[in-house]
Design a protein around this motif. Structure first.
Motif, mmCIF file in Angstrom:
data_model
loop_
_atom_site.group_PDB
_atom_site.id
_atom_site.type_symbol
_atom_site.label_atom_id
_atom_site.label_comp_id
_atom_site.label_asym_id
_atom_site.label_seq_id
_atom_site.Cartn_x
_atom_site.Cartn_y
_atom_site.Cartn_z
ATOM 1 N N THR A 1 29.663 -14.189 7.766
ATOM 2 C CA THR A 1 28.504 -13.828 6.957
ATOM 3 C C THR A 1 27.323 -13.725 7.909
ATOM 4 O OG1 THR A 1 29.380 -15.006 5.041
ATOM 5 C CG2 THR A 1 27.037 -14.468 5.007
ATOM 6 N N LEU A 2 26.816 -12.516 8.071
ATOM 7 C CA LEU A 2 25.715 -12.225 8.987
ATOM 8 C C LEU A 2 24.441 -11.996 8.186
ATOM 9 C CD1 LEU A 2 24.577 -11.469 11.799
ATOM 10 C CD2 LEU A 2 25.384 -9.127 11.357
ATOM 11 N N GLN A 3 23.407 -12.746 8.527
ATOM 12 C CA GLN A 3 22.106 -12.518 7.907
ATOM 13 C C GLN A 3 21.356 -11.479 8.734
ATOM 14 O OE1 GLN A 3 20.033 -16.216 7.139
ATOM 15 N NE2 GLN A 3 21.981 -17.249 6.789
ATOM 16 N N VAL A 4 20.776 -10.510 8.038
ATOM 17 C CA VAL A 4 20.056 -9.418 8.704
ATOM 18 C C VAL A 4 18.696 -9.267 8.032
ATOM 19 C CG1 VAL A 4 20.063 -6.956 9.293
ATOM 20 C CG2 VAL A 4 22.218 -8.230 9.224
ATOM 21 N N GLY A 5 17.673 -9.086 8.853
ATOM 22 C CA GLY A 5 16.342 -8.774 8.342
ATOM 23 C C GLY A 5 16.008 -7.328 8.650
ATOM 24 N N ILE A 6 15.601 -6.589 7.641
ATOM 25 C CA ILE A 6 15.139 -5.211 7.833
ATOM 26 C C ILE A 6 13.611 -5.283 7.864
ATOM 27 C CG2 ILE A 6 15.198 -2.832 6.995
ATOM 28 C CD1 ILE A 6 18.002 -4.035 7.663
ATOM 29 N N GLU A 7 13.055 -5.310 9.082
ATOM 30 C CA GLU A 7 11.604 -5.358 9.251
ATOM 31 C C GLU A 7 11.019 -3.978 8.985
ATOM 32 O OE1 GLU A 7 10.530 -6.445 13.216
ATOM 33 O OE2 GLU A 7 10.993 -8.562 12.903
ATOM 34 N N PHE A 8 9.873 -3.939 8.326
ATOM 35 C CA PHE A 8 9.198 -2.656 8.153
ATOM 36 C C PHE A 8 7.707 -2.801 8.386
ATOM 37 C CE2 PHE A 8 9.744 -4.439 3.895
ATOM 38 C CZ PHE A 8 8.470 -4.353 3.348
ATOM 39 N N ARG A 9 7.127 -1.715 8.818
ATOM 40 C CA ARG A 9 5.686 -1.665 9.068
ATOM 41 C C ARG A 9 5.188 -0.293 8.621
ATOM 42 N NH1 ARG A 9 1.688 -4.119 12.365
ATOM 43 N NH2 ARG A 9 3.187 -5.686 12.981
ATOM 44 N N ILE A 10 4.039 -0.302 7.984
ATOM 45 C CA ILE A 10 3.410 0.930 7.496
ATOM 46 C C ILE A 10 2.002 0.998 8.066
ATOM 47 C CG2 ILE A 10 2.675 2.242 5.466
ATOM 48 C CD1 ILE A 10 4.521 0.305 3.825
ATOM 49 N N THR A 11 1.621 2.143 8.593
ATOM 50 C CA THR A 11 0.236 2.404 8.961
ATOM 51 C C THR A 11 -0.356 3.247 7.842
ATOM 52 O OG1 THR A 11 0.752 2.331 11.304
ATOM 53 C CG2 THR A 11 -1.297 3.433 10.676
ATOM 54 N N VAL A 12 -1.380 2.734 7.200
ATOM 55 C CA VAL A 12 -2.001 3.409 6.060
ATOM 56 C C VAL A 12 -3.004 4.432 6.583
ATOM 57 C CG1 VAL A 12 -3.342 3.086 3.944
ATOM 58 C CG2 VAL A 12 -1.717 1.314 4.678
ATOM 59 N N ASN A 13 -2.869 5.658 6.118
ATOM 60 C CA ASN A 13 -3.767 6.744 6.513
ATOM 61 C C ASN A 13 -4.754 7.069 5.387
ATOM 62 O OD1 ASN A 13 -2.489 7.062 9.000
ATOM 63 N ND2 ASN A 13 -1.043 8.555 8.191
ATOM 64 N N ARG A 14 -5.821 7.737 5.760
ATOM 65 C CA ARG A 14 -6.804 8.182 4.765
ATOM 66 C C ARG A 14 -6.107 9.089 3.747
ATOM 67 N NH1 ARG A 14 -12.626 9.180 6.424
ATOM 68 N NH2 ARG A 14 -11.651 8.217 8.206
ATOM 69 N N GLY A 15 -6.406 8.885 2.489
ATOM 70 C CA GLY A 15 -5.825 9.705 1.434
ATOM 71 C C GLY A 15 -4.498 9.170 0.903
ATOM 72 N N ASP A 16 -3.965 8.115 1.522
ATOM 73 C CA ASP A 16 -2.719 7.509 1.039
ATOM 74 C C ASP A 16 -2.974 6.719 -0.242
ATOM 75 O OD1 ASP A 16 -1.136 8.433 3.075
ATOM 76 O OD2 ASP A 16 -1.167 6.565 4.224
ATOM 77 N N ALA A 17 -1.892 6.397 -0.899
ATOM 78 C CA ALA A 17 -1.969 5.474 -2.035
ATOM 79 C C ALA A 17 -2.463 4.123 -1.524
ATOM 80 C CB ALA A 17 -0.595 5.333 -2.675
ATOM 81 N N LYS A 18 -2.834 3.261 -2.425
ATOM 82 C CA LYS A 18 -3.303 1.921 -2.043
ATOM 83 C C LYS A 18 -2.198 1.190 -1.280
ATOM 84 C CE LYS A 18 -6.655 1.368 -5.710
ATOM 85 N NZ LYS A 18 -7.880 1.073 -5.065
ATOM 86 N N PRO A 19 -2.566 0.309 -0.351
ATOM 87 C CA PRO A 19 -1.571 -0.397 0.457
ATOM 88 C C PRO A 19 -0.497 -1.116 -0.357
ATOM 89 C CG PRO A 19 -3.740 -0.725 1.389
ATOM 90 C CD PRO A 19 -3.931 -0.005 0.082
ATOM 91 N N GLY A 20 -0.892 -1.731 -1.450
ATOM 92 C CA GLY A 20 0.098 -2.424 -2.280
ATOM 93 C C GLY A 20 1.128 -1.470 -2.866
ATOM 94 N N VAL A 21 0.695 -0.284 -3.234
ATOM 95 C CA VAL A 21 1.607 0.731 -3.771
ATOM 96 C C VAL A 21 2.544 1.223 -2.674
ATOM 97 C CG1 VAL A 21 1.725 3.047 -4.778
ATOM 98 C CG2 VAL A 21 -0.003 1.426 -5.586
ATOM 99 N N LEU A 22 1.990 1.519 -1.498
ATOM 100 C CA LEU A 22 2.824 1.966 -0.367
ATOM 101 C C LEU A 22 3.865 0.915 -0.003
ATOM 102 C CD1 LEU A 22 0.405 3.659 2.202
ATOM 103 C CD2 LEU A 22 2.317 4.707 1.010
ATOM 104 N N ALA A 23 3.447 -0.341 0.009
ATOM 105 C CA ALA A 23 4.371 -1.425 0.364
ATOM 106 C C ALA A 23 5.537 -1.486 -0.621
ATOM 107 C CB ALA A 23 3.634 -2.759 0.400
ATOM 108 N N GLU A 24 5.249 -1.373 -1.892
ATOM 109 C CA GLU A 24 6.312 -1.421 -2.905
ATOM 110 C C GLU A 24 7.233 -0.212 -2.798
ATOM 111 O OE1 GLU A 24 7.190 -3.927 -4.720
ATOM 112 O OE2 GLU A 24 5.475 -5.139 -4.102
ATOM 113 N N GLU A 25 6.660 0.960 -2.534
ATOM 114 C CA GLU A 25 7.484 2.164 -2.377
ATOM 115 C C GLU A 25 8.423 2.041 -1.181
ATOM 116 O OE1 GLU A 25 4.635 5.354 -2.186
ATOM 117 O OE2 GLU A 25 4.424 5.451 -4.374
ATOM 118 N N LEU A 26 7.913 1.531 -0.066
ATOM 119 C CA LEU A 26 8.753 1.390 1.122
ATOM 120 C C LEU A 26 9.825 0.324 0.916
ATOM 121 C CD1 LEU A 26 9.403 2.333 3.921
ATOM 122 C CD2 LEU A 26 7.759 0.711 4.819
ATOM 123 N N LEU A 27 9.469 -0.781 0.282
ATOM 124 C CA LEU A 27 10.465 -1.819 0.001
ATOM 125 C C LEU A 27 11.574 -1.273 -0.898
ATOM 126 C CD1 LEU A 27 11.476 -4.705 0.256
ATOM 127 C CD2 LEU A 27 9.962 -5.328 -1.637
#
Length: 153
Positions: A66-92
């Motif tokens: 049984t291998l535990q794996v973490g999928i790390e993610f990072r988002i750079t928010v650009n002008r005109g993007d959805a709010k950071p909380g929305v982007l985070a949920e979409e990427l997750l």
């Protein structure tokens, strides 16, 4: 020849690299095996597939892991993007969909289960969002060779 474990991790990287529009809402700028590097922090959408602790049990004719794996993610928010909380949920959601769609990683694993997730934002005005989705991958290999997915003779 790679170990079964290494083949699974490579399959995970390949699955995230295959995420692309129009079938997906995003395309990852960087996908790699291991933690995200400093240079990856400036990219739009970054993914790091990070192997964690592994437990093993000896079940003849296999070693079951049984291998535990973490999928790390990072988002750079650009002008005109959805709010950071929305982007985070979409990427997750994308990260979880890839895990759900590839539970056996091309027949290399028995199953993959999502075990949790974390999103790191200080405020909803953050320009950089980080997070991780954790999973456990159940797989097995020969007692005699971790590269061999077949049972011992």
């Amino acid at each position: 020849m790679n170990s079964v474990r290494h083949e699974i991790l490579n399959a995970m990287v390949s699955a995230y690299r295959a995420v692309d529009q129009p079938g997906w809402p995003i395309k990852f700028s960087v996908v790699g095996l291991g933690p995200l590097a400093d240079a990856d922090h400036t990219k739009r959408f970054s993914i790091g597939v990070v192997a964690g602790p592994e437990s093993q049990s000896y079940v003849f004719p296999y070693i079951q892991s049984t291998l535990q794996v973490g999928i790390e993610f990072r988002i750079t928010v650009n002008r005109g993007d959805a709010k950071p909380g929305v982007l985070a949920e979409e990427l997750l959601t994308v990260v979880k969909r890839v895990l759900i769609d590839n539970r056996t990683w091309g027949g290399r694993a028995i199953d993959t289960k999502i075990t949790g997730a974390e999103i790191d934002m200080t405020t909803y005005g953050d320009r950089t969002i980080m997070g991780v989705c954790f999973c456990e991958v159940l797989y097995r290999h020969s007692h005699l060779d971790p590269r061999n997915p077949n049972p011992d003779a």
